[in-house]
Design a protein around this motif. Structure first.
Motif, short mmCIF file in Angstrom:
data_model
loop_
_atom_site.label_atom_id
_atom_site.label_comp_id
_atom_site.label_asym_id
_atom_site.label_seq_id
_atom_site.Cartn_x
_atom_site.Cartn_y
_atom_site.Cartn_z
N ARG A 1 -0.63 -8.92 6.04
CA ARG A 1 -1.99 -9.41 5.98
C ARG A 1 -2.89 -8.46 5.20
O ARG A 1 -3.70 -8.88 4.36
N ALA A 2 -2.78 -7.17 5.49
CA ALA A 2 -3.61 -6.18 4.80
C ALA A 2 -3.26 -6.11 3.32
O ALA A 2 -4.13 -6.03 2.45
N MET A 3 -1.97 -6.16 3.01
CA MET A 3 -1.51 -6.10 1.62
C MET A 3 -2.01 -7.30 0.83
O MET A 3 -2.50 -7.16 -0.30
N VAL B 1 -6.97 0.95 -2.68
CA VAL B 1 -6.27 1.52 -1.54
C VAL B 1 -6.90 1.00 -0.25
O VAL B 1 -8.13 0.96 -0.13
N SER B 2 -6.08 0.60 0.68
CA SER B 2 -6.58 0.04 1.94
C SER B 2 -7.16 1.12 2.84
O SER B 2 -6.94 2.32 2.63
N GLU B 3 -7.87 0.69 3.86
CA GLU B 3 -8.19 1.56 4.98
C GLU B 3 -6.90 1.77 5.79
O GLU B 3 -5.92 1.06 5.59
N HIS C 1 -0.68 3.11 8.02
CA HIS C 1 -0.37 3.07 6.59
C HIS C 1 -1.63 3.10 5.75
O HIS C 1 -2.66 2.53 6.13
N LEU C 2 -1.55 3.72 4.58
CA LEU C 2 -2.42 3.43 3.45
C LEU C 2 -1.59 2.58 2.50
O LEU C 2 -0.44 2.92 2.21
N ILE C 3 -2.16 1.50 2.00
CA ILE C 3 -1.41 0.57 1.14
C ILE C 3 -2.09 0.49 -0.22
O ILE C 3 -3.31 0.42 -0.32
N LEU C 4 -1.27 0.48 -1.25
CA LEU C 4 -1.75 0.31 -2.62
C LEU C 4 -0.96 -0.81 -3.28
O LEU C 4 0.28 -0.77 -3.30
N VAL C 5 -1.66 -1.83 -3.79
CA VAL C 5 -1.02 -2.92 -4.52
C VAL C 5 -1.15 -2.65 -6.01
O VAL C 5 -2.27 -2.44 -6.51
#
Length: 463
Positions: A387-389, A397-399, A408-412
């Protein structure tokens, strides 16, 4: 060890005595014949399961919860004696599973339990204090609810080890599955919403036991034909794990249901009951609640329909990286989140690259690759991560995002739509076959757990 029929007779006798105990007390009070010392309902052993007991107090507490839930759903409750018998049987099977989990070293520690409770609160869009308050408003004791979740987690771990991890899918089965679903005459994939009432037969059942179980199934069908409510009959009669929730299996693609169920409901209209189906686990009474066609690949549900409809097999893929800080006995959830906020601030200030920080701080295999997870299909990751991705713009970069693995920190970095590859189709087929086999194996395993347990009904000793 008891046969099903004998077990039911003992259970009925025990529960009748339980009802009489309460009824006599009410009668005495109604007649104004209170004794000199005000009576208090003492606890008593209802059933011995191997080397443990189920007490009257445990049973009545559980019964009150089930009764309150059914009342909140509206309509008339099933007969009290039948509902009690169904609940008692479920508690026996649960107790036998928990004993096996304990004997084999399965333990759910407080850290794991705290994370599970936090996820439940989050799913209900509540903070932990709000969640605890809501439970208390619903009449639930928080400590008891925690223990129930701990037990559910232990049983799930046991099932994964005893059933899931032992199910194998061969290449021959995958080839047959793909051949069938890629045939020119194949229709669009469907999902079915089915409810069932399972009348289980014991392992190595005798002809008399089979006949008794079949008679019970026939009695249920007769009540359904006379207009009885399926949900309430499932609550009363079903030996399946879904019995106390009305027998509903939820929406599932045909590939994720036993073929017996698919064949039995093939010509039914919504709301109709199928002829009784016999399997290795017992007699199944099936009701078709709904049927719908999958117009697109439902990869978020596991994607099993992909092989059945190559023409619509294009799916979104996401190229993502992450930095994972695991939560454990050394690192708390608060510490993990705080650390990721510090790393995100460095990224926002361009003091380091995502790849550099992932190599230094990420707690999983992707660290060596700078956090690169490669191309991700829908359903490849846990829902919280996905969902966050999916909500992230490319390059942002996500919270900190919580999942069962930690924070997690996520980067698409990229997105694309592409046809499902042959390798991916085989993986989807393997997953669909596996889920079908796990469902059948779980029911068989539960029957064995129940049949191998020593069960002794003891309330009659308290007279």
């Amino acid at each position: 060890m008891f046969t099903i029929q004998k077990s039911l007779q003992h259970a009925k006798h025990a529960l009748t005595l339980l009802g009489l105990t309460c009824g006599v007390m009410a009668h005495v009070q109604a007649q104004g014949q209170a004794p000199a010392v005000q009576p208090r309902l003492a606890d008593a052993i209802i059933v011995v399961v191997n080397n443990e007991v189920i007490t009257r107090y445990d049973f009545l507490e559980r019964y009150k919860m089930i009764e309150a839930r059914l009342q909140s759903q509206g309509g008339n409750l099933p007969p009290r004696e039948q509902l009690q018998r169904q609940l008692l049987e479920r508690m026996i099977v649960e107790r036998a599973q928990l004993q096996q989990a304990k004997e084999t070293g399965i333990k759910i520690d407080d850290t794991m339990l705290d994370r599970a409770m936090s996820r439940i609160a989050e799913q209900n869009k509540l903070s932990m204090p709000e969640f605890r308050k809501r439970l208390e408003e619903d009449g639930l004791v928080y400590s008891k609810f925690r223990n129930e979740i701990r037990d559910e987690m232990a049983i799930q771990r046991l099932r994964e080890r005893e059933v899931d991890n032992r199910v194998q899918v061969s290449d021959v089965e995958i080839d047959a599955y793909m051949a069938a679903h890629n045939a020119p005459a194949a229709t669009a994939p469907q999902e079915l919403h089915i409810a069932q009432i399972l009348i289980r037969v014991p392992e190595n059942a005798t002809q008399q036991q089979l006949a008794d179980s079949k008679r019970r199934a026939d009695e249920v069908v007769a009540q359904l034909n006379a207009g009885a409510d399926f949900t309430k009959l499932a609550t009363v009669y079903s030996d399946g794990t879904d019995g106390l929730t009305g027998g509903e299996l939820g929406w599932r693609s045909a590939d994720r249901l036993p073929q017996l169920f698919v064949d039995a409901t093939a010509n039914l209209q919504d709301g109709q009951i199928a002829p009784i189906v016999k399997s290795g686990n017992g007699f199944h009474i099936l009701k078709l609640l709904g049927r719908r066609t999958q117009s697109v690949l439902r990869a978020q549900d596991g994607g099993a329909a992909g092989a059945a409809a190559p023409a619509v097999a294009a799916v979104k893929q996401t190229h993502a990286s992450h930095i994972l800080i695991k939560v454990n006995q050394v690192v708390s959830a608060a510490e993990a989140r705080r650390k990721l906020l510090e790393l995100k601030q460095r990224l926002d200030n361009k003091a380091a690259t995502f790849e550099e920080l992932a190599k230094l701080y990420s707690n999983d295999f992707s660290a060596a690759k700078g956090g690169d997870l490669g191309w991700i299909y829908p359903g490849d990751t846990v829902p919280e991560f996905e969902r966050a991705m999916d909500a992230l713009p490319i390059g942002q970069v996500s919270e900190p995002i919580e999942s069962p693995f930690g924070y997690h920190l996520i980067l698409v970095t990229e997105r694309k739509s592409d046809d499902v590859s042959q390798e991916r189709q085989r993986m989807i087929a393997r997953q669909a076959i596996r889920e079908q086999k796990v469902e059948e194996a779980t029911q068989d395993w539960l029957r064995q757990v129940r049949d191998r347990a020593y069960v002794e009904y003891r309330l009659d000793d308290q007279q």
